[in-house]
Structure formats: structure tokens, C-alpha cells
Scaffold this active site. Sequence first.
Site, short mmCIF file in Angstrom:
data_model
loop_
_atom_site.label_atom_id
_atom_site.label_comp_id
_atom_site.label_asym_id
_atom_site.label_seq_id
_atom_site.Cartn_x
_atom_site.Cartn_y
_atom_site.Cartn_z
N LYS A 1 0.84 -1.21 0.00
CA LYS A 1 0.00 0.00 0.00
C LYS A 1 0.88 1.26 0.00
O LYS A 1 0.67 2.17 -0.80
CB LYS A 1 -0.91 0.00 1.23
CG LYS A 1 -1.77 1.24 1.31
CD LYS A 1 -2.69 1.27 2.52
CE LYS A 1 -3.60 2.51 2.44
NZ LYS A 1 -4.32 2.77 3.67
N HIS B 1 7.43 9.85 20.59
CA HIS B 1 8.02 10.25 21.87
C HIS B 1 7.04 11.00 22.75
O HIS B 1 7.34 12.09 23.25
CB HIS B 1 9.29 11.09 21.64
CG HIS B 1 10.37 10.76 22.61
ND1 HIS B 1 10.90 11.66 23.50
CD2 HIS B 1 11.01 9.60 22.85
CE1 HIS B 1 11.82 11.07 24.24
NE2 HIS B 1 11.91 9.82 23.86
N MET C 1 24.05 21.88 21.22
CA MET C 1 22.92 21.20 20.60
C MET C 1 23.16 19.68 20.53
O MET C 1 24.27 19.24 20.25
CB MET C 1 22.66 21.77 19.21
CG MET C 1 22.25 23.22 19.27
SD MET C 1 20.82 23.42 20.37
CE MET C 1 20.73 25.19 20.46
N GLY C 2 22.08 18.93 20.77
CA GLY C 2 22.20 17.47 20.78
C GLY C 2 22.43 16.93 22.19
O GLY C 2 22.63 15.73 22.36
N HIS D 1 17.84 16.88 27.87
CA HIS D 1 16.49 16.45 27.52
C HIS D 1 15.48 16.94 28.55
O HIS D 1 15.81 17.07 29.72
CB HIS D 1 16.41 14.92 27.43
CG HIS D 1 15.24 14.46 26.64
ND1 HIS D 1 14.00 14.23 27.21
CD2 HIS D 1 15.10 14.23 25.31
CE1 HIS D 1 13.16 13.87 26.26
NE2 HIS D 1 13.79 13.85 25.10
N ASP E 1 19.47 13.17 19.00
CA ASP E 1 19.94 13.93 17.83
C ASP E 1 21.45 13.92 17.63
O ASP E 1 21.91 14.06 16.50
CB ASP E 1 19.47 15.39 17.94
CG ASP E 1 18.02 15.55 17.53
OD1 ASP E 1 17.57 14.75 16.69
OD2 ASP E 1 17.35 16.45 18.05
C1 LIG Z 1 14.64 14.89 19.57
C2 LIG Z 1 14.67 16.02 20.50
O1 LIG Z 1 13.92 16.95 20.36
S1 LIG Z 1 15.78 15.92 21.78
C3 LIG Z 1 16.12 17.62 22.22
C4 LIG Z 1 16.92 18.28 21.15
N1 LIG Z 1 17.34 19.60 21.57
C5 LIG Z 1 18.62 19.90 21.83
O2 LIG Z 1 19.52 19.08 21.74
C6 LIG Z 1 18.89 21.32 22.20
C7 LIG Z 1 19.84 21.44 23.38
N2 LIG Z 1 19.18 21.05 24.59
C8 LIG Z 1 18.34 21.89 25.25
O3 LIG Z 1 18.16 23.06 24.87
C9 LIG Z 1 17.62 21.37 26.48
O4 LIG Z 1 18.37 20.36 27.09
C10 LIG Z 1 16.21 20.87 26.14
C11 LIG Z 1 15.43 21.91 25.33
C12 LIG Z 1 16.27 19.59 25.32
C13 LIG Z 1 15.49 20.55 27.45
O5 LIG Z 1 15.32 21.76 28.10
P1 LIG Z 1 15.00 21.84 29.65
O6 LIG Z 1 14.00 20.80 30.00
O7 LIG Z 1 14.66 23.24 29.94
O8 LIG Z 1 16.40 21.44 30.28
P2 LIG Z 1 16.80 21.28 31.81
O9 LIG Z 1 15.73 21.80 32.69
O10 LIG Z 1 17.23 19.87 31.98
O11 LIG Z 1 18.07 22.23 31.91
C14 LIG Z 1 18.78 22.29 33.11
C15 LIG Z 1 19.99 23.17 32.96
O12 LIG Z 1 20.89 22.57 32.03
C16 LIG Z 1 21.20 23.47 31.00
N3 LIG Z 1 21.25 22.78 29.74
C17 LIG Z 1 20.31 21.93 29.29
N4 LIG Z 1 20.68 21.48 28.09
C18 LIG Z 1 21.86 22.07 27.79
C19 LIG Z 1 22.71 22.01 26.67
N5 LIG Z 1 22.40 21.27 25.62
N6 LIG Z 1 23.84 22.72 26.68
C20 LIG Z 1 24.17 23.47 27.75
N7 LIG Z 1 23.38 23.58 28.86
C21 LIG Z 1 22.23 22.89 28.85
C22 LIG Z 1 20.05 24.46 30.98
O13 LIG Z 1 20.42 25.70 30.41
C23 LIG Z 1 19.72 24.56 32.44
O14 LIG Z 1 20.64 25.43 33.05
P3 LIG Z 1 20.18 26.56 34.09
O15 LIG Z 1 19.49 25.80 35.18
O16 LIG Z 1 21.43 27.23 34.47
O17 LIG Z 1 19.23 27.43 33.30
O1 LIG Z 2 10.48 14.29 24.03
C1 LIG Z 2 10.98 15.40 23.77
O2 LIG Z 2 10.79 16.43 24.44
C2 LIG Z 2 11.87 15.55 22.61
C3 LIG Z 2 12.29 14.26 22.01
O3 LIG Z 2 13.21 13.60 22.46
C4 LIG Z 2 11.55 13.75 20.86
O4 LIG Z 2 10.54 14.36 20.48
O5 LIG Z 2 11.94 12.71 20.30
#
Ligand SMILES: CC(=O)SCCNC(=O)CCNC(=O)[C@H](O)C(C)(C)COP(=O)(O)OP(=O)(O)OC[C@H]1O[C@@H](n2cnc3c(N)ncnc32)[C@H](O)[C@@H]1OP(=O)(O)O
Ligand SMILES: O=C([O-])CC(=O)C(=O)O
Length: 375
Positions: free
Chosen positions: A71, A186, A256-257, A260, A311
Site C-alpha cells: 500500500k 516520543h 545542541m544534541g 532532555h 539527535d
Molecule cells: C529529539 C529532541 O527533540 S531531543 C532535544 C533536542 N534539543 C537539543 O539538543 C537542544 C539542546 N538542549 C536543550 O536546549 C535542552 O536540554 C532541552 C530543550 C532539550 C530541554 O530543556 P529543559 O527541560 O529546559 O532542560 P533542563 O531543565 O534539563 O536544563 C537544566 C539546565 O541545564 C542546561 N542545559 C540543558 N541542556 C543544555 C545544553 N544542551 N547545553 C548546555 N546547557 C544545557 C540548561 O540551560 C539549564 O541550566 P540553568 O538551570 O542554568 O538554566
Molecule cells: O520528548 C521530547 O521532548 C523531545 C524528544 O526527544 C523527541 O521528540 O523525540
Amino acid sequence: MAEQPIGGAGLRGQSAGSTALCTVGQTGSGLTYRGFDIEVLAEKARFEEVAYLLLKGKLPNQAELDAYITKLKGLRGLPQALKTVLEQIPAGAHPMDVMRTGASMLGNLETEESFDQQQDVSDRLLAVLPSIICYWYRFSHDGVRIDTETDDESVGGHFLHLLRDEPASELHARVMNVSLILYAEHEFNASTFTARVCASTLSDMHSCVTGAIGSLRGPLHGGANEAAMAMIENWQSADEAEREIMGKLERREKIMGFGHAVYRESDPRNAIIKHWSKRLAEDVGDSVLYPVSERVEAVMWREKKLFCNADFFHASAYYFMDVPTKLFTPIFVCSRVTGWCAHVFEQRENNRIIRPSADYVGPEKSEWVPIEQRD
Ligand SMILES: CC(=O)SCCNC(=O)CCNC(=O)[C@H](O)C(C)(C)COP(=O)(O)OP(=O)(O)OC[C@H]1O[C@@H](n2cnc3c(N)ncnc32)[C@H](O)[C@@H]1OP(=O)(O)O
Ligand SMILES: O=C([O-])CC(=O)C(=O)O
């Protein structure tokens, strides 16, 4: 009431509804789709089987899987009006914007008239999204109008075939299969929640998916795989990577990467895609990008106790398969569309419009000042 900044705490940790599709960070394994561990699915399943599991509610038997693959293969063609639109989009556009436009345009041409069509509309999106992105990419970059109706058995093989004009190797098809499984679902991540909010107004499937693509595009969500690649490709050695990461951390830049919103110690998808990234690094004889990636992982854990999310090693894995960086997040779309659509089904099944409240932190009641009297 305590003063809080405008914006919010991201609803972190709050339940916004229930789902039978997925658990994140709750069980020993960390991630399950309808009760199946991600490790088992990534090792044993075909992505099309996982899509069936999410969309139809159970694992298919062999006959059901064969019929489903047939399909999907039959749904890869693009209507002429959609090709015409894709041909108008400049080569410099971001492919996620192309995906968004493609999904939206399809909604004009093949409108979901009734929710009874939701399964067919979802299958069509799953089958055709790789065709949409590759048709645009090959037309705008190579000047060719490709035939998107290949005979490849898998969604991942179809994507790579269209991109490169030749069938994917066994290794590449395998890695794409794993990658699509890892990205499929997710729970209430930002893009899925977008789809569910849209669904809760009783809107159509194409609107839900178009909105979800917009949410996935950002670098804090799906866009992180491209952002990670843009970072690591600058470094020629693991030592250089370590120095640069230390500098970024000192400047309090986000890496980045990493990190969570739900997982606290590791993302179970990382070990899986990391394994395949290593295999691909050996396959292409890489001695830079994989060691750079591993060092970044070690430094981030040592310095910040931050771990790679799904990622980070996807960046090197896709790079080793010669996928252009700008197409990384569109691959995520080709997979996550299964999770989005399955969540839309759930939302529709037991719907109430999603409409939370906000804490007002603006000015007190204000007097109207005629325009000519304002400062
Ligand atoms: C498939 C996906 O979508 S997976 C996510 C992909 N995104 C990324 O890789 C972007 C980088 N990561 C981030 O921005 C964050 O970790 C997120 C958006 C994924 C989660 O955000 P939050 O839930 O707000 O993170 P969390 O509460 O665990 O953060 C705690 C602390 O760690 C820090 N932190 C979290 N991730 C990172 C990072 N990648 N690099 C540096 N510092 C970080 C935050 O700034 C925060 O610091 P603070 O308390 O001084 O402000
Ligand atoms: O669950 C999240 O916040 C982000 C993530 O890892 C995904 O969507 O795969």
C-alpha cells in the site's frame, strides 16, 4: 501570588493527558512504543512494522505487513499541482519549510473530508513525505524532475534512492530503518503536542501535521541534529573539539544534541544510533568526526552531567551516509509523522479542546488615553 516571568516553565513534569502509545523515562528501558522496548524494535523490527504498530494499534502479521508495504509503495506519487508548487520554492529555502508547504499543499489537493479517512490520510502522508522533500531537493539543486515512484521496499530505502538516484546499500538501508524507528514516537514532545492541540479543535490531519512540522523545525527540538552537525564539522580533532566545547560552556552557550526535557541520565536512543554511527565511520574510514563526537560526549558528561539525546549521533550517522545537513530534520519528519498521526487519532477518540489558563502578570486595569494625548 509569586511574580513569575512572562513565558513559563514549559509545563515541565505536568501531565497534559493520557496516551497508550509511548512511555518516556518511566520503565527500566526508558522508551517503549505500545509496550515494546525501543532496543528490541530497533534490532528486530522494520520501520513499516513500527508505523503499523503505532497507527493500527498492534504488530502486523506477515500478510498484513506485506499488504501495508505494498500500500505504501503505491502512495509515493506526487500530484502535478504539488510538483508545480515545489518547483517554485527556491534552492536556498530551508527543507523544513518545504516539508511544511508540501504537507499543507497536499491538504488542499487531498483534503480529509471526514475523520473516517484518517488512516488513509496518514498512510498517504507517511508514503509521500520522502517524495516531497526529494522531488524539491533534486529539482532545485540538480535541475531534474525525478520519478518518485520507486520500487524500494522500505521508506528509508526510498528516501536514499530518490536523493542519490541509486538504490541504497544494505548498510545504509539498515541504518535508515533504525533511525526512522528511533524517531517515530516520543509521547507529548513539542511537535506532537502541537499536533494534538490542533486536533483538539477538530481540525483536519494536514493542519495537525503542518503545525507539527513547524514545531519540529526549531533547534531545541528536531532541528538539533542539524545544529549539532554545524558545530562538530568545524573541528579537525578531538582535542580541538574539547577546547572549543570548554569555551562554549564558559560562555554559557547551549550545546545542541545534549540534554532532555524528560530523561535525566541518558536518552536510550543514543546508544543505538551511536553504535550505527561507529559502524558507518568504519565503513567510510573516518578518523575525525566520530572521535570528535565521542570527545564532545565525554566532555559534556564530565563537565555538566549532560548526555547526548537522540539527535547528537544522528548528525555523524547521516553525514557518513552523505545526507546533506539541511535534510537531517526532514528525515525526522518522515518518521515522526507516524507518532503525530497516531496521537491525532487518540485525541479525536476522546476529545476535549485543549485550552489551559495563563497567570496574568500584565498591568493593572488601565485608563484609555486618546491617541493625540499619548507620549
Ligand atoms: C529529539 C529532541 O527533540 S531531543 C532535544 C533536542 N534539543 C537539543 O539538543 C537542544 C539542546 N538542549 C536543550 O536546549 C535542552 O536540554 C532541552 C530543550 C532539550 C530541554 O530543556 P529543559 O527541560 O529546559 O532542560 P533542563 O531543565 O534539563 O536544563 C537544566 C539546565 O541545564 C542546561 N542545559 C540543558 N541542556 C543544555 C545544553 N544542551 N547545553 C548546555 N546547557 C544545557 C540548561 O540551560 C539549564 O541550566 P540553568 O538551570 O542554568 O538554566
Ligand atoms: O520528548 C521530547 O521532548 C523531545 C524528544 O526527544 C523527541 O521528540 O523525540
